[in-house]
Design a protein around this motif. Structure first.
Motif, mmCIF file in Angstrom:
data_model
loop_
_atom_site.group_PDB
_atom_site.id
_atom_site.type_symbol
_atom_site.label_atom_id
_atom_site.label_comp_id
_atom_site.label_asym_id
_atom_site.label_seq_id
_atom_site.Cartn_x
_atom_site.Cartn_y
_atom_site.Cartn_z
ATOM 1 N N GLU A 1 55.143 44.836 26.756
ATOM 2 C CA GLU A 1 54.003 44.973 27.465
ATOM 3 C C GLU A 1 52.746 45.442 26.481
ATOM 4 N N SER B 1 48.151 44.349 38.826
ATOM 5 C CA SER B 1 49.198 44.870 39.678
ATOM 6 C C SER B 1 48.835 46.048 40.173
ATOM 7 N N VAL C 1 47.577 43.215 50.248
ATOM 8 C CA VAL C 1 47.686 42.368 51.435
ATOM 9 C C VAL C 1 49.177 41.304 51.231
ATOM 10 N N PHE D 1 52.567 40.750 22.535
ATOM 11 C CA PHE D 1 53.075 39.388 22.289
ATOM 12 C C PHE D 1 51.906 38.814 21.445
ATOM 13 N N ASP E 1 43.395 37.442 39.023
ATOM 14 C CA ASP E 1 44.112 36.044 38.364
ATOM 15 C C ASP E 1 43.887 34.908 39.378
ATOM 16 N N GLY F 1 49.575 38.013 43.819
ATOM 17 C CA GLY F 1 50.882 38.414 43.227
ATOM 18 C C GLY F 1 51.483 39.626 44.107
ATOM 19 N N MET F 2 50.546 40.256 45.216
ATOM 20 C CA MET F 2 51.149 41.201 46.160
ATOM 21 C C MET F 2 52.027 40.233 47.037
ATOM 22 N N MET F 3 51.507 39.250 47.487
ATOM 23 C CA MET F 3 52.092 38.476 48.715
ATOM 24 C C MET F 3 53.240 37.522 48.154
HETATM 25 C C1 LIG Z 1 40.916 43.854 43.157
HETATM 26 C C2 LIG Z 1 42.232 43.158 43.434
HETATM 27 C C3 LIG Z 1 42.744 43.042 44.611
HETATM 28 C C4 LIG Z 1 43.761 42.199 44.839
HETATM 29 N N1 LIG Z 1 44.293 42.211 46.103
HETATM 30 C C5 LIG Z 1 45.552 41.164 46.470
HETATM 31 C C6 LIG Z 1 46.112 41.590 47.683
HETATM 32 O O1 LIG Z 1 45.775 42.081 48.526
HETATM 33 N N2 LIG Z 1 47.212 40.537 47.738
HETATM 34 C C7 LIG Z 1 47.593 39.827 46.825
HETATM 35 O O2 LIG Z 1 48.691 39.005 46.914
HETATM 36 N N3 LIG Z 1 47.279 39.908 45.507
HETATM 37 C C8 LIG Z 1 46.050 40.723 45.350
HETATM 38 N N4 LIG Z 1 45.510 40.669 44.042
HETATM 39 C C9 LIG Z 1 46.056 39.973 43.132
HETATM 40 C C10 LIG Z 1 47.492 40.509 42.391
HETATM 41 O O3 LIG Z 1 47.004 41.755 42.067
HETATM 42 C C11 LIG Z 1 47.818 39.488 41.206
HETATM 43 O O4 LIG Z 1 47.903 38.237 41.484
HETATM 44 C C12 LIG Z 1 49.173 40.046 40.575
HETATM 45 O O5 LIG Z 1 48.947 41.493 40.318
HETATM 46 C C13 LIG Z 1 49.380 39.419 39.197
HETATM 47 O O6 LIG Z 1 50.300 40.037 38.586
HETATM 48 P P1 LIG Z 1 50.961 39.746 36.910
HETATM 49 O O7 LIG Z 1 52.148 40.490 36.720
HETATM 50 O O8 LIG Z 1 50.966 38.052 36.894
HETATM 51 O O9 LIG Z 1 49.817 40.225 36.433
HETATM 52 P P2 LIG Z 1 49.154 41.498 35.729
HETATM 53 O O10 LIG Z 1 49.474 42.534 36.964
HETATM 54 O O11 LIG Z 1 47.761 41.758 35.474
HETATM 55 O O12 LIG Z 1 50.066 41.775 34.660
HETATM 56 C C14 LIG Z 1 49.957 41.064 33.162
HETATM 57 C C15 LIG Z 1 50.438 41.939 32.431
HETATM 58 O O13 LIG Z 1 50.514 41.413 30.956
HETATM 59 C C16 LIG Z 1 49.878 42.339 29.922
HETATM 60 N N5 LIG Z 1 49.739 41.341 28.731
HETATM 61 C C17 LIG Z 1 48.465 40.547 28.744
HETATM 62 N N6 LIG Z 1 48.508 39.983 27.535
HETATM 63 C C18 LIG Z 1 49.564 40.396 26.705
HETATM 64 C C19 LIG Z 1 50.089 40.354 25.546
HETATM 65 N N7 LIG Z 1 49.561 39.592 24.619
HETATM 66 N N8 LIG Z 1 51.453 41.025 25.043
HETATM 67 C C20 LIG Z 1 51.951 41.700 26.163
HETATM 68 N N9 LIG Z 1 51.353 42.063 27.283
HETATM 69 C C21 LIG Z 1 50.401 41.296 27.621
HETATM 70 C C22 LIG Z 1 48.792 42.826 30.544
HETATM 71 O O14 LIG Z 1 48.684 44.186 29.943
HETATM 72 C C23 LIG Z 1 49.464 43.094 32.101
HETATM 73 O O15 LIG Z 1 49.804 44.475 31.982
HETATM 74 C C24 LIG Z 1 44.442 41.539 43.810
HETATM 75 C C25 LIG Z 1 43.922 41.511 42.478
HETATM 76 C C26 LIG Z 1 42.826 42.439 42.309
HETATM 77 C C27 LIG Z 1 42.442 42.535 40.799
#
Ligand SMILES: Cc1cc2nc3c(=O)[nH]c(=O)nc-3n(C[C@H](O)[C@H](O)[C@H](O)COP(=O)(O)OP(=O)(O)OC[C@H]3O[C@@H](n4cnc5c(N)ncnc54)[C@H](O)[C@@H]3O)c2cc1C
Length: 395
Positions: free
Chosen positions: A35, A44, A50, A174, A311, A338-340
């Motif tokens: 990370e 996240s 939701v 990465f 995303d 990503g939450m649901m």
């Molecule tokens: C304001 C807001 C409200 C939301 N509400 C909801 C909701 O109510 N219900 C729902 O289902 N979803 C919701 N979402 C969406 C949900 O939060 C995301 O779909 C989910 O968190 C994505 O998870 P992830 O692990 O793919 O991405 P992230 O949580 O963004 O994690 C990706 C990680 O990769 C890391 N990374 C990036 N590049 C590199 C690299 N080169 N090397 C190493 N690490 C790297 C980043 O630092 C980050 O920590 C919401 C999002 C936001 C912003």
């Protein structure tokens, strides 16, 4: 090179972290999660939380069902949990077209086992006494939908990773990968040196396209600003009287939060790209729409407001699949849900990385090969989503 792993997972958000946990639980001895910042620093920890089974496509429904079950079973499995609260979720209809679409969706959802019911206009008003009466033509309601507490989910997956014996490396970026052949393991380049990995899972949420570019892949996933706010407390907003609501046409949703309402809305004209500044002008529009539907909020102050980058994918569906031409590299994205869907996407991605298929859902339509050169998907867009952009920023 002395550093080796059975699997390297890129990204410490909910998708990458739960995926690393599932890979370890499936029996891989050495799972390393890298990370670039710290666990949960991306979307996240900033989400609204939701969780709904009322998806717009069978894939969305299956991922919602799986992830909700996972949240409910988490405490027995790892001793902590993501704070899932069963609140009930109402999707009101405001036009005859909304009603027709809702009826079709309900048939699909019911066939997949979601306990969704139709409420007529009077039942909607009775189920939600904070809603301005007489506004809707009815709506769908699922009492088992709910929400998690996103920071608690980060804590839960941190505990799960540590207990499982996965190795977490924060502040390690990465930088790229090379594979000896299409079916061989990879050398993963990181800011702390190379790792020889049997397999690699790429995540990155709103930054997944950039992660993909580092691996030589074109991944049509983007990021766009999304705003959330929480009102002051009010007795009318007691959680016992307020279901969660998604005003789909406006892209506005709300749920109870600490005696007030948490509400979020995406601006359909928002240009894609990273942005965490609060847009006060748009916040005023969000407040006006909320006040029209939930009049008690009109006079309430706000206790918290934040903007973060969410995303998305062009068809608003997740990406789960092996990278074209690189059998040992799997790509995972929750497409803004990503939450649901996150735990389901993570488990399916771990399964695909290990065996090529998953019992969570049939992932074969969800790979990168569904997109053409311009990033257009051949799948129908999930109709139950925020008004995400349907194109990806060119930068
Ligand atoms: C304001 C807001 C409200 C939301 N509400 C909801 C909701 O109510 N219900 C729902 O289902 N979803 C919701 N979402 C969406 C949900 O939060 C995301 O779909 C989910 O968190 C994505 O998870 P992830 O692990 O793919 O991405 P992230 O949580 O963004 O994690 C990706 C990680 O990769 C890391 N990374 C990036 N590049 C590199 C690299 N080169 N090397 C190493 N690490 C790297 C980043 O630092 C980050 O920590 C919401 C999002 C936001 C912003």
């Amino acid at each position: 090179m002395s550093d080796t792993a059975d699997a390297v997972v890129v990204g410490g958000g909910t998708v990458g972290a739960w995926c690393a946990y599932f890979l370890r639980r499936a029996g891989l001895a050495r799972v390393v999660l890298i990370e670039k910042g710290f666990l949960g620093q991306g979307a996240s920890s900033r989400a609204a939380g939701v969780v709904r089974m009322q998806g717009g496509t069978p894939e969305a429904v299956r991922l919602g069902i799986w992830s909700r079950r996972f949240y409910l079973s988490q405490h027995d499995e790892i001793g902590t949990d993501s704070g899932f609260t069963e609140q009930g979720y109402l999707l009101p209809c405001f036009t005859e077209a909304d009603v027709a679409a809702a009826e079709q969706r309900m048939a699909m959802q019911t066939a997949l086992g979601v306990p969704v019911t139709w409420l007529d206009p009077r039942e909607v008003d009775a189920a939600n006494p904070t809603l301005a009466p007489g506004q809707t033509l009815g709506g769908t309601f699922c009492a088992q939908d709910g929400f998690i507490a996103p920071p608690r989910n980060v804590a839960a997956y941190t505990v799960a990773l540590i207990r499982s014996g996965a190795e977490v490396r924060e502040h390690v970026a990465f930088l790229g990968l090379t594979a000896d052949g299409p079916a061989s393991g990879c050398t993963v380049e990181t800011s702390r040196g190379p790792i020889a990995a049997g397999m690699v899972v790429l995540t990155g949420g709103p930054k997944l396209a950039a992660v993909g570019r580092l691996a030589g892949l074109r991944i049509p996933a983007g990021g766009v600003r999304h705003q959330v706010a929480v009102t002051e407390r009010h007795p009318d907003l007691d959680p016992a009287r307020v279901p969660m609501v998604f005003d789909l046409a406006a892209g506005l949703y709300w749920r109870p939060e600490e005696g007030g309402l948490l509400f979020g809305m995406s601006n359909p004209d928002e240009p894609p790209g990273e942005n965490r500044e609060v847009d006060e002008e748009y916040l005023a529009k969000m407040r006006a729409r909320l006040a029209a539907l939930v009049p008690v909020t009109a006079g309430l102050g706000l206790r918290r407001v934040w903007a973060a980058t969410i995303d998305y994918t062009p068809d608003h569906l997740p990406i789960i699949g092996r990278a074209p031409g690189l059998e040992r590299v799997t790509v995972a994205c929750a497409g803004g849900a990503g939450m649901m869907w996150g735990p389901g996407v993570a488990r399916a991605a771990a399964d695909v990385a290990l065996t090529g298929a998953s019992d969570v859902l049939d992932t074969s339509p969800l790979g990168l090969d569904r997109f053409d050169e311009a990033g257009h998907s051949r799948l129908a867009t999930d109709p139950i989503a925020l008004p995400f952009p349907e194109r990806i920023a060119s930068s």
